[in-house]
Design an enzyme around this catalytic site. Structure first.
Site, PDB file in Angstrom:
ATOM      1  CG  ASP A  78      -3.968 -10.850  22.123  1.00  0.00           C
ATOM      2  OD1 ASP A  78      -3.352  -9.993  21.462  1.00  0.00           O
ATOM      3  OD2 ASP A  78      -5.205 -10.851  22.279  1.00  0.00           O
ATOM      4  CB  ALA A 126       0.893 -10.276  15.196  1.00  0.00           C
ATOM      5  CB  THR A 128       0.819  -2.174   4.431  1.00  0.00           C
ATOM      6  OG1 THR A 128       0.142  -2.103   3.173  1.00  0.00           O
ATOM      7  CG2 THR A 128       0.006  -1.360   5.428  1.00  0.00           C
ATOM      8  CG  ASP A 129       1.359  -0.677  -0.824  1.00  0.00           C
ATOM      9  OD1 ASP A 129       0.533  -1.253  -0.076  1.00  0.00           O
ATOM     10  OD2 ASP A 129       1.387  -0.880  -2.052  1.00  0.00           O
ATOM     11  CD  GLU A 130      -3.814  -2.001   1.659  1.00  0.00           C
ATOM     12  OE1 GLU A 130      -4.888  -1.582   2.115  1.00  0.00           O
ATOM     13  OE2 GLU A 130      -3.633  -3.170   1.285  1.00  0.00           O
ATOM     14  NE  ARG A 175      -5.091  -2.772  -4.152  1.00  0.00           N
ATOM     15  CZ  ARG A 175      -5.869  -1.718  -4.406  1.00  0.00           C
ATOM     16  NH1 ARG A 175      -5.590  -0.924  -5.421  1.00  0.00           N
ATOM     17  NH2 ARG A 175      -6.915  -1.454  -3.650  1.00  0.00           N
ATOM     18  CG  ASN A 215      -8.000  -5.395  -8.793  1.00  0.00           C
ATOM     19  OD1 ASN A 215      -6.818  -5.602  -8.507  1.00  0.00           O
ATOM     20  ND2 ASN A 215      -8.803  -4.656  -8.037  1.00  0.00           N
TER      21      ASN A 215
HETATM   22  P1  NAD Z   1      -2.477 -12.738   7.841  1.00  0.00           P
HETATM   23  O1  NAD Z   1      -3.812 -12.177   8.157  1.00  0.00           O
HETATM   24  O2  NAD Z   1      -2.355 -13.890   6.894  1.00  0.00           O
HETATM   25  O3  NAD Z   1      -1.738 -13.177   9.199  1.00  0.00           O
HETATM   26  C1  NAD Z   1      -1.830 -12.445  10.381  1.00  0.00           C
HETATM   27  C2  NAD Z   1      -1.381 -13.339  11.524  1.00  0.00           C
HETATM   28  O4  NAD Z   1      -1.417 -12.557  12.738  1.00  0.00           O
HETATM   29  C3  NAD Z   1      -2.308 -14.537  11.760  1.00  0.00           C
HETATM   30  O5  NAD Z   1      -1.533 -15.713  11.927  1.00  0.00           O
HETATM   31  C4  NAD Z   1      -3.057 -14.188  13.050  1.00  0.00           C
HETATM   32  O6  NAD Z   1      -3.418 -15.327  13.816  1.00  0.00           O
HETATM   33  C5  NAD Z   1      -2.017 -13.329  13.757  1.00  0.00           C
HETATM   34  N1  NAD Z   1      -2.628 -12.412  14.743  1.00  0.00           N
HETATM   35  C6  NAD Z   1      -3.691 -11.580  14.557  1.00  0.00           C
HETATM   36  N2  NAD Z   1      -3.965 -10.921  15.686  1.00  0.00           N
HETATM   37  C7  NAD Z   1      -3.037 -11.298  16.616  1.00  0.00           C
HETATM   38  C8  NAD Z   1      -2.801 -10.936  17.973  1.00  0.00           C
HETATM   39  N3  NAD Z   1      -3.570 -10.051  18.593  1.00  0.00           N
HETATM   40  N4  NAD Z   1      -1.763 -11.509  18.612  1.00  0.00           N
HETATM   41  C9  NAD Z   1      -0.968 -12.429  17.972  1.00  0.00           C
HETATM   42  N5  NAD Z   1      -1.167 -12.816  16.694  1.00  0.00           N
HETATM   43  C10 NAD Z   1      -2.190 -12.254  16.021  1.00  0.00           C
HETATM   44  O7  NAD Z   1      -1.616 -11.487   7.324  1.00  0.00           O
HETATM   45  P2  NAD Z   1      -0.449 -11.405   6.239  1.00  0.00           P
HETATM   46  O8  NAD Z   1      -1.034 -11.182   4.908  1.00  0.00           O
HETATM   47  O9  NAD Z   1       0.492 -12.534   6.451  1.00  0.00           O
HETATM   48  O10 NAD Z   1       0.250 -10.044   6.676  1.00  0.00           O
HETATM   49  C11 NAD Z   1       1.247 -10.052   7.705  1.00  0.00           C
HETATM   50  C12 NAD Z   1       1.694  -8.614   7.961  1.00  0.00           C
HETATM   51  O11 NAD Z   1       2.199  -8.037   6.750  1.00  0.00           O
HETATM   52  C13 NAD Z   1       0.567  -7.708   8.447  1.00  0.00           C
HETATM   53  O12 NAD Z   1       1.095  -6.845   9.437  1.00  0.00           O
HETATM   54  C14 NAD Z   1       0.190  -6.917   7.207  1.00  0.00           C
HETATM   55  O13 NAD Z   1      -0.309  -5.650   7.546  1.00  0.00           O
HETATM   56  C15 NAD Z   1       1.526  -6.820   6.487  1.00  0.00           C
HETATM   57  N6  NAD Z   1       1.470  -6.690   5.022  1.00  0.00           N
HETATM   58  C16 NAD Z   1       0.747  -7.583   4.285  1.00  0.00           C
HETATM   59  C17 NAD Z   1       0.742  -7.472   2.889  1.00  0.00           C
HETATM   60  C18 NAD Z   1      -0.009  -8.469   2.039  1.00  0.00           C
HETATM   61  O14 NAD Z   1      -0.088  -8.308   0.829  1.00  0.00           O
HETATM   62  N7  NAD Z   1      -0.569  -9.546   2.592  1.00  0.00           N
HETATM   63  C19 NAD Z   1       1.463  -6.446   2.263  1.00  0.00           C
HETATM   64  C20 NAD Z   1       2.192  -5.548   3.068  1.00  0.00           C
HETATM   65  C21 NAD Z   1       2.192  -5.684   4.430  1.00  0.00           C
HETATM   66  P1  TYD Z   2      -6.984  -7.630  -1.518  1.00  0.00           P
HETATM   67  O1  TYD Z   2      -6.367  -8.940  -1.876  1.00  0.00           O
HETATM   68  O2  TYD Z   2      -8.059  -7.593  -0.473  1.00  0.00           O
HETATM   69  O3  TYD Z   2      -5.766  -6.664  -1.132  1.00  0.00           O
HETATM   70  P2  TYD Z   2      -5.771  -5.055  -0.832  1.00  0.00           P
HETATM   71  O4  TYD Z   2      -7.151  -4.579  -0.650  1.00  0.00           O
HETATM   72  O5  TYD Z   2      -4.973  -5.024   0.437  1.00  0.00           O
HETATM   73  O6  TYD Z   2      -5.064  -4.447  -1.992  1.00  0.00           O
HETATM   74  O7  TYD Z   2      -7.570  -6.976  -2.820  1.00  0.00           O
HETATM   75  C1  TYD Z   2      -6.747  -6.692  -3.959  1.00  0.00           C
HETATM   76  C2  TYD Z   2      -7.591  -5.943  -4.963  1.00  0.00           C
HETATM   77  O8  TYD Z   2      -8.613  -6.821  -5.457  1.00  0.00           O
HETATM   78  C3  TYD Z   2      -8.329  -4.749  -4.389  1.00  0.00           C
HETATM   79  O9  TYD Z   2      -8.343  -3.702  -5.360  1.00  0.00           O
HETATM   80  C4  TYD Z   2      -9.726  -5.257  -4.130  1.00  0.00           C
HETATM   81  C5  TYD Z   2      -9.923  -6.278  -5.240  1.00  0.00           C
HETATM   82  N1  TYD Z   2     -10.815  -7.409  -4.900  1.00  0.00           N
HETATM   83  C6  TYD Z   2     -11.880  -7.736  -5.756  1.00  0.00           C
HETATM   84  O10 TYD Z   2     -12.094  -7.096  -6.814  1.00  0.00           O
HETATM   85  N2  TYD Z   2     -12.688  -8.788  -5.419  1.00  0.00           N
HETATM   86  C7  TYD Z   2     -12.504  -9.509  -4.283  1.00  0.00           C
HETATM   87  O11 TYD Z   2     -13.301 -10.446  -4.008  1.00  0.00           O
HETATM   88  C8  TYD Z   2     -11.402  -9.177  -3.424  1.00  0.00           C
HETATM   89  C9  TYD Z   2     -11.149  -9.939  -2.160  1.00  0.00           C
HETATM   90  C10 TYD Z   2     -10.581  -8.120  -3.790  1.00  0.00           C
END
Ligand code: NAD
Ligand code: TYD
Length: 344
Positions: A58, A81, A124-126, A213, A248
């Protein structure tokens, strides 16, 4: 270089570890708690590489983090993480604060004490909140997060700024738009819709489905992170985005067309509370300073992604038959937050 990757068993982290093992000579230590989102199958084949070590643990465990940084002589940290799903943060925000905020603080503090030379925070851009129909997020846009997930990432992102300003600790922050590609957990839009379509289940579209998105293929994100790690300016923030905005509903229809399934599977369900309307990234800073540009266009990225989910059915079927079933029923079943699909 000895690199600590946190969250390397998740979607982007596992793609990043594969990228590092394939393209560099670095040693990689992967610290991951293996929450519901962490899956060692994402790293199948990497275990045999002598440059790779997995540690289950962790990021909030200060002693563990301290001993790993020292024992592995870590020179750089790439911090993925996190709790990453907006809808789960609506159901239960607390773990988002402990993991995303406190976990990041512990990593920063211990990395500083250990003399780590580079620290990339995968933000993240969020953190910027929501755009209207015009304009783009730049690195100067105000932070205005709207979900507990986004607020926790913004807090972590600002802690990185503070560690640079106060201590001169060499943190680099990246803020990327929505990623897609292999190994994405099937609670996120694209893999959820692919899996439901293949199983003939309803495709739950939130609200009117007109939210926008900006989609980036995961491999392009990994390349940007690696450039930021090696060539980024300490203290800098880099927006990363694909310049690829999709509504979407249009994206869901495109997926159905690609999978040769009918649009009648689309089901409009209750909207996400606080749902951000539009994200769009201005990535001119990273383009100009680090020479980064996306290499995978949306049509071919989507083909690769669909092909991967078709070829790796057991990967997502196993996930969807476990704890995920209860999550899906809670979120999308009758009476659930996004209920309305009835039998989904
Ligand atoms: P994910 O949820 O697929 O993976 C997260 C990983 O972190 C998992 O393997 C989980 O086991 C691990 N984790 C969670 N809590 C933990 C802890 N306390 N200690 C150690 N490990 C822990 O997420 P993802 O989509 O791969 O995103 C990875 C990173 O990129 C995140 O920080 C997210 O905010 C950022 N990000 C994601 C997106 C996207 O579109 N998915 C876009 C921009 C930024
Ligand atoms: P998501 O993949 O959860 O990414 P984020 O919320 O980080 O952008 O969702 C992408 C977009 O799709 C978001 O506008 C929410 C929408 N969405 C649905 O319409 N239905 C769904 O079941 C999910 C998971 C997301």
């Amino acid at each position: 270089m000895n690199i600590l990757v946190t969250g390397g068993a998740g979607f982007i982290g596992s793609n990043h570890i594969r990228f590092l093992l394939e393209n560099t000579r670095d040693r990689v230590v992967n610290l991951d708690l293996l929450t519901y989102a962490g899956n060692l199958e994402n790293l199948a084949g990497c275990e045999d590489d002598p440059r790779y070590r997995f540690v289950r643990g962790d990021i909030r465990d200060r002693e563990l983090v301290r001993s790993l940084l020292k024992g592995e002589a870590i020179e750089a940290v790439v911090h993925f993480a996190a709790e990453s799903h907006v809808d789960r943060s609506v159901e239960g925000p607390e773990v988002f604060v402990t993991t995303n905020v406190l976990g990041t603080e512990i990593l920063l503090e211990e990395s500083k004490a250990a003399g780590v030379g580079r620290f990339v925070m995968v933000s993240t851009d969020e953190v910027y909140g929501s755009l209207g129909s015009e304009g783009f997020f730049t690195e100067q846009s105000p932070l205005a997060p709207n979900s507990p997930y986004a607020a926790s990432k913004a807090a972590a992102d600002l802690l990185c700024r503070a560690f640079f300003k106060t201590f001169g600790f060499p943190v680099i922050v990246t803020r990327c738009s929505n990623n897609y590609g292999p190994y994405q957990f099937p609670e996120k839009l694209i893999p959820l819709m692919i899996a439901n379509a293949l199983e003939g289940k309803p495709l739950p579209v939130y609200g009117d489905g007109l939210q926008v998105r900006d989609w980036l293929y995961v491999g392009d994100h990994c390349r940007a992170i690696d450039l930021a790690l090696r060539q980024g300016r300490p203290g800098a923030i880099y927006n990363i985005g694909g310049g690829n905005e999709q509504r979407n509903l249009d994206l869901v229809k495109l997926l159905l067309d690609r999978l040769q399934r009918g649009h009648d599977l689309i089901t409009f369900v209750a909207d996400r509370p606080g749902h951000d309307r539009r994200y769009a990234i201005d990535a001119s800073h990273i383009r100009a300073e680090l020479g980064w540009a996306p290499t995978v266009d949306f049509a071919s990225g989507l083909t690769r992604t669909i092909d991967w989910y078709l070829a790796n059915r057991p990967w997502w079927e196993k996930i969807r038959s476990g704890e995920y079933t209860a999550y899906y029923a809670k979120m999308y079943g009758a009476g659930g937050r996004h209920g309305g699909t009835g039998d989904a």
